[in-house]
Design a protein around this motif. Structure first.
Motif, short mmCIF file in Angstrom:
data_model
loop_
_atom_site.label_atom_id
_atom_site.label_comp_id
_atom_site.label_asym_id
_atom_site.label_seq_id
_atom_site.Cartn_x
_atom_site.Cartn_y
_atom_site.Cartn_z
N TYR A 199 49.32 36.73 31.57
CA TYR A 199 48.21 35.83 31.90
C TYR A 199 48.64 34.39 31.68
CZ TYR A 199 45.86 40.26 30.93
OH TYR A 199 45.49 41.58 30.91
N TYR A 233 46.88 30.54 31.14
CA TYR A 233 45.65 29.84 30.84
C TYR A 233 45.91 28.34 30.79
CZ TYR A 233 43.64 34.29 29.36
OH TYR A 233 43.17 35.57 29.34
N LEU A 243 39.77 28.04 26.72
CA LEU A 243 40.84 28.43 27.63
C LEU A 243 40.25 28.85 28.97
CD1 LEU A 243 42.03 28.93 24.66
CD2 LEU A 243 43.72 30.31 25.86
N VAL A 277 46.24 36.11 36.63
CA VAL A 277 46.43 37.41 36.02
C VAL A 277 47.53 38.11 36.83
CG1 VAL A 277 45.37 39.62 35.44
CG2 VAL A 277 44.02 37.52 35.30
N LEU A 323 49.89 41.43 37.20
CA LEU A 323 49.81 42.81 36.72
C LEU A 323 50.94 43.71 37.20
CD1 LEU A 323 45.98 43.39 37.12
CD2 LEU A 323 47.23 42.82 35.03
N ASP A 356 50.04 41.08 27.23
CA ASP A 356 49.29 42.19 26.64
C ASP A 356 50.23 43.18 25.99
OD1 ASP A 356 46.31 42.91 28.50
OD2 ASP A 356 46.63 42.77 26.34
N GLU A 373 48.99 46.01 24.50
CA GLU A 373 48.39 47.23 25.02
C GLU A 373 47.07 46.81 25.65
OE1 GLU A 373 48.58 48.93 20.84
OE2 GLU A 373 46.53 49.42 21.41
N TYR A 374 46.82 47.25 26.84
CA TYR A 374 45.76 46.60 27.61
C TYR A 374 44.42 46.61 26.88
CZ TYR A 374 42.61 44.96 31.03
OH TYR A 374 41.66 44.21 31.66
N GLY A 375 43.84 45.48 26.86
CA GLY A 375 42.47 45.35 26.41
C GLY A 375 42.26 44.46 25.23
N ASN A 376 43.25 44.26 24.40
CA ASN A 376 42.93 43.51 23.21
C ASN A 376 44.06 42.77 22.54
OD1 ASN A 376 40.11 43.71 22.04
ND2 ASN A 376 40.48 45.75 22.86
N LYS A 377 45.26 43.16 22.76
CA LYS A 377 46.34 42.60 21.95
C LYS A 377 47.14 41.59 22.75
CE LYS A 377 47.03 45.86 18.30
NZ LYS A 377 48.03 46.58 17.51
N LEU A 378 46.49 40.47 23.02
CA LEU A 378 47.20 39.38 23.67
C LEU A 378 48.09 38.66 22.67
CD1 LEU A 378 44.70 37.48 26.00
CD2 LEU A 378 46.63 38.93 26.65
N PHE A 438 50.28 35.20 22.50
CA PHE A 438 50.39 33.94 23.21
C PHE A 438 51.71 33.24 22.94
CE2 PHE A 438 46.27 32.80 25.05
CZ PHE A 438 45.47 33.82 24.55
#
Lengths: 111, 113
Positions: free
Chosen positions: A33, A35, A43, A48, A50, A92, A94-99, A101
Protein backbone atom coordinates in the motif's frame (compact mmCIF):
# COMPACT_ATOMS: atom_id res chain seq x y z
CA UNK A 1 10.43 -10.26 11.05
CA UNK A 2 9.21 -8.10 8.21
CA UNK A 3 11.18 -4.92 7.60
CA UNK A 4 10.22 -2.20 5.16
CA UNK A 5 12.79 0.29 3.93
CA UNK A 6 12.06 3.41 1.94
CA UNK A 7 14.52 5.59 0.15
CA UNK A 8 15.16 8.35 -0.05
CA UNK A 9 13.87 9.59 3.29
CA UNK A 10 13.92 13.17 2.11
CA UNK A 11 13.51 14.39 -1.43
CA UNK A 12 13.67 17.96 -2.61
CA UNK A 13 12.84 18.38 -6.25
CA UNK A 14 12.07 21.09 -8.74
CA UNK A 15 8.67 21.45 -10.31
CA UNK A 16 8.46 19.66 -13.62
CA UNK A 17 11.07 17.02 -12.76
CA UNK A 18 10.60 13.27 -12.47
CA UNK A 19 11.69 11.09 -9.59
CA UNK A 20 11.14 7.67 -8.01
CA UNK A 21 10.69 6.60 -4.41
CA UNK A 22 11.72 3.04 -3.61
CA UNK A 23 10.21 0.64 -1.09
CA UNK A 24 12.03 -2.61 -0.29
CA UNK A 25 10.68 -5.26 2.05
CA UNK A 26 12.31 -8.26 3.60
CA UNK A 27 9.83 -11.18 3.44
CA UNK A 28 7.32 -12.52 0.97
CA UNK A 29 4.16 -10.51 0.58
CA UNK A 30 1.93 -9.62 -2.33
CA UNK A 31 0.01 -6.84 -0.65
CA UNK A 32 1.54 -3.39 -0.64
CA UNK A 33 0.00 0.00 0.00
CA UNK A 34 1.05 3.57 -0.63
CA UNK A 35 -0.23 6.43 1.50
CA UNK A 36 0.13 10.17 1.49
CA UNK A 37 0.20 12.26 4.67
CA UNK A 38 0.01 16.04 4.83
CA UNK A 39 1.39 17.77 7.96
CA UNK A 40 -0.89 17.26 10.95
CA UNK A 41 -3.30 15.15 8.92
CA UNK A 42 -4.28 11.52 8.62
CA UNK A 43 -3.14 9.03 6.00
CA UNK A 44 -4.77 9.11 2.59
CA UNK A 45 -4.76 5.90 0.58
CA UNK A 46 -3.09 6.30 -2.80
CA UNK A 47 -2.60 2.79 -4.18
CA UNK A 48 -3.37 -0.80 -3.26
CA UNK A 49 -1.09 -3.29 -5.06
CA UNK A 50 -2.12 -6.91 -4.72
CA UNK A 51 -0.12 -8.94 -7.20
CA UNK A 52 3.25 -9.27 -8.87
CA UNK A 53 3.55 -6.84 -11.76
CA UNK A 54 0.68 -4.66 -10.56
CA UNK A 55 0.87 -1.12 -11.87
CA UNK A 56 -1.51 1.67 -10.93
CA UNK A 57 -1.57 5.31 -11.94
CA UNK A 58 -3.37 8.33 -10.60
CA UNK A 59 -2.52 11.70 -12.07
CA UNK A 60 1.23 12.31 -11.80
CA UNK A 61 1.81 9.29 -9.56
CA UNK A 62 2.40 5.73 -10.69
CA UNK A 63 3.06 2.77 -8.40
CA UNK A 64 4.33 -0.69 -9.27
CA UNK A 65 5.03 -3.91 -7.43
CA UNK A 66 7.64 -6.60 -8.09
CA UNK A 67 7.07 -9.33 -5.52
CA UNK A 68 10.04 -11.38 -6.69
CA UNK A 69 12.42 -8.50 -6.05
CA UNK A 70 10.37 -7.45 -2.99
CA UNK A 71 10.32 -3.95 -4.38
CA UNK A 72 7.70 -1.31 -5.02
CA UNK A 73 8.26 2.03 -6.67
CA UNK A 74 6.30 5.27 -6.61
CA UNK A 75 7.14 7.33 -9.67
CA UNK A 76 6.43 11.02 -9.81
CA UNK A 77 6.07 12.61 -13.22
CA UNK A 78 6.45 16.36 -13.78
CA UNK A 79 6.18 17.22 -10.11
CA UNK A 80 4.00 20.09 -8.94
CA UNK A 81 4.00 21.88 -5.59
CA UNK A 82 0.74 20.22 -4.52
CA UNK A 83 2.53 16.87 -4.36
CA UNK A 84 4.59 18.06 -1.39
CA UNK A 85 3.78 15.65 1.46
CA UNK A 86 5.13 12.58 3.23
CA UNK A 87 4.68 9.30 1.38
CA UNK A 88 4.58 5.95 3.12
CA UNK A 89 4.65 2.45 1.79
CA UNK A 90 3.26 -0.35 3.94
CA UNK A 91 3.28 -4.12 3.56
CA UNK A 92 0.80 -6.63 4.96
CA UNK A 93 2.31 -9.39 7.06
CA UNK A 94 -0.97 -11.26 7.04
CA UNK A 95 -3.98 -9.77 5.39
CA UNK A 96 -6.21 -7.67 7.50
CA UNK A 97 -4.24 -6.20 10.30
CA UNK A 98 -0.50 -6.38 10.36
CA UNK A 99 0.67 -3.47 8.29
CA UNK A 100 4.38 -2.73 8.57
CA UNK A 101 5.28 0.77 7.44
CA UNK A 102 8.37 2.27 5.96
CA UNK A 103 9.79 5.34 7.68
CA UNK A 104 8.29 7.63 5.06
CA UNK A 105 9.68 9.90 2.36
CA UNK A 106 9.31 13.62 2.88
CA UNK A 107 8.80 15.18 -0.54
CA UNK A 108 9.27 18.91 -1.12
CA UNK A 109 8.56 20.27 -4.56
CA UNK A 110 10.09 23.67 -5.17
CA UNK A 111 8.80 26.10 -7.73
CA UNK B 1 -20.82 7.74 6.28
CA UNK B 2 -18.40 9.12 8.86
CA UNK B 3 -15.69 6.52 8.19
CA UNK B 4 -13.33 6.09 11.14
CA UNK B 5 -13.90 8.52 14.00
CA UNK B 6 -11.31 9.07 16.71
CA UNK B 7 -11.73 11.07 19.90
CA UNK B 8 -10.24 13.11 21.39
CA UNK B 9 -8.09 14.88 18.81
CA UNK B 10 -5.69 16.25 21.41
CA UNK B 11 -4.90 15.20 24.97
CA UNK B 12 -2.34 16.10 27.61
CA UNK B 13 -1.83 13.63 30.44
CA UNK B 14 0.33 13.60 33.51
CA UNK B 15 2.65 10.67 34.08
CA UNK B 16 0.75 7.84 35.74
CA UNK B 17 -2.71 8.89 34.60
CA UNK B 18 -4.88 6.54 32.59
CA UNK B 19 -7.17 7.28 29.70
CA UNK B 20 -9.03 5.72 26.80
CA UNK B 21 -8.72 6.72 23.17
CA UNK B 22 -11.93 6.06 21.32
CA UNK B 23 -12.27 4.67 17.81
CA UNK B 24 -15.51 3.95 15.97
CA UNK B 25 -16.22 2.96 12.37
CA UNK B 26 -19.50 2.77 10.52
CA UNK B 27 -18.39 0.79 7.47
CA UNK B 28 -19.02 -2.66 8.94
CA UNK B 29 -15.31 -3.47 8.65
CA UNK B 30 -14.25 -6.69 10.32
CA UNK B 31 -10.69 -5.63 11.01
CA UNK B 32 -9.58 -2.76 13.24
CA UNK B 33 -6.16 -1.76 14.50
CA UNK B 34 -4.22 0.89 16.41
CA UNK B 35 -0.94 2.44 15.33
CA UNK B 36 1.34 5.02 16.85
CA UNK B 37 3.36 7.43 14.78
CA UNK B 38 6.66 8.81 15.98
CA UNK B 39 9.00 11.08 13.97
CA UNK B 40 11.22 9.19 11.55
CA UNK B 41 9.71 5.80 12.41
CA UNK B 42 6.62 5.53 10.28
CA UNK B 43 3.64 3.93 12.00
CA UNK B 44 3.93 0.95 14.33
CA UNK B 45 1.17 -1.50 15.16
CA UNK B 46 0.04 -1.56 18.80
CA UNK B 47 -2.96 -3.94 18.85
CA UNK B 48 -5.37 -5.28 16.33
CA UNK B 49 -8.69 -7.12 16.10
CA UNK B 50 -10.14 -9.40 13.43
CA UNK B 51 -13.65 -9.22 14.83
CA UNK B 52 -15.76 -8.64 17.90
CA UNK B 53 -14.31 -10.44 20.90
CA UNK B 54 -10.95 -11.12 19.24
CA UNK B 55 -7.82 -9.02 19.81
CA UNK B 56 -4.10 -9.58 19.51
CA UNK B 57 -0.83 -7.76 20.10
CA UNK B 58 1.15 -5.91 17.50
CA UNK B 59 4.73 -4.71 17.49
CA UNK B 60 4.56 -2.29 20.46
CA UNK B 61 1.77 -3.44 22.83
CA UNK B 62 3.33 -2.71 26.22
CA UNK B 63 1.40 -0.18 28.29
CA UNK B 64 -1.77 -0.47 26.22
CA UNK B 65 -4.94 -2.54 26.46
CA UNK B 66 -7.74 -3.05 23.97
CA UNK B 67 -11.10 -4.74 23.81
CA UNK B 68 -13.63 -5.21 21.02
CA UNK B 69 -17.13 -5.80 22.29
CA UNK B 70 -18.83 -4.62 19.09
CA UNK B 71 -17.90 -4.51 15.41
CA UNK B 72 -18.03 -0.72 15.43
CA UNK B 73 -15.83 0.21 18.41
CA UNK B 74 -12.21 -0.47 19.29
CA UNK B 75 -11.00 1.62 22.25
CA UNK B 76 -7.34 1.84 23.25
CA UNK B 77 -6.57 2.17 26.95
CA UNK B 78 -3.39 3.61 28.40
CA UNK B 79 -3.01 2.02 31.79
CA UNK B 80 -0.43 4.33 33.39
CA UNK B 81 0.80 6.99 30.99
CA UNK B 82 4.52 7.50 30.52
CA UNK B 83 6.39 10.21 28.57
CA UNK B 84 7.48 7.51 26.09
CA UNK B 85 3.83 7.22 25.06
CA UNK B 86 3.82 10.77 23.73
CA UNK B 87 2.88 10.20 20.11
CA UNK B 88 0.17 10.50 17.50
CA UNK B 89 -2.22 7.57 17.55
CA UNK B 90 -4.16 6.37 14.53
CA UNK B 91 -6.99 3.89 14.37
CA UNK B 92 -7.58 2.02 11.11
CA UNK B 93 -10.17 -0.39 9.78
CA UNK B 94 -10.53 -2.64 6.77
CA UNK B 95 -12.59 -5.40 5.22
CA UNK B 96 -11.39 -8.95 5.57
CA UNK B 97 -11.59 -9.44 1.80
CA UNK B 98 -8.53 -8.81 -0.33
CA UNK B 99 -8.57 -5.84 -2.66
CA UNK B 100 -9.54 -3.23 -0.13
CA UNK B 101 -7.19 -0.89 1.63
CA UNK B 102 -7.27 0.48 5.11
CA UNK B 103 -9.19 3.56 6.24
CA UNK B 104 -7.48 5.66 8.88
CA UNK B 105 -9.01 7.95 11.46
CA UNK B 106 -7.89 11.56 11.87
CA UNK B 107 -5.57 10.75 14.76
CA UNK B 108 -5.16 11.63 18.43
CA UNK B 109 -2.16 13.71 19.43
CA UNK B 110 -1.18 12.66 22.96
CA UNK B 111 1.36 14.40 25.15
CA UNK B 112 2.43 12.89 28.47
CA UNK B 113 4.20 15.30 30.82
Amino acid sequence: ELKVEQNPLFLSMQEGKNYTIYCNYSTTSDRLYWYRQDPGKSLESLFVLLSNGAVKQEGRLMASLDTKARLSTLHITAAVHDLSATYFCAVDMEYGNKLVFGAGTILRVKS
Amino acid sequence: NAGVTQTPKFQVLKTGQSMTLQCAQDMNHEYMSWYRQDPGMGLRLIHYSVGAGITDQGEVPNGYNVSRSTTEDFPLRLLSAAPSQTSVYFCASSYSRAGYGYTFGSGTRLTVV
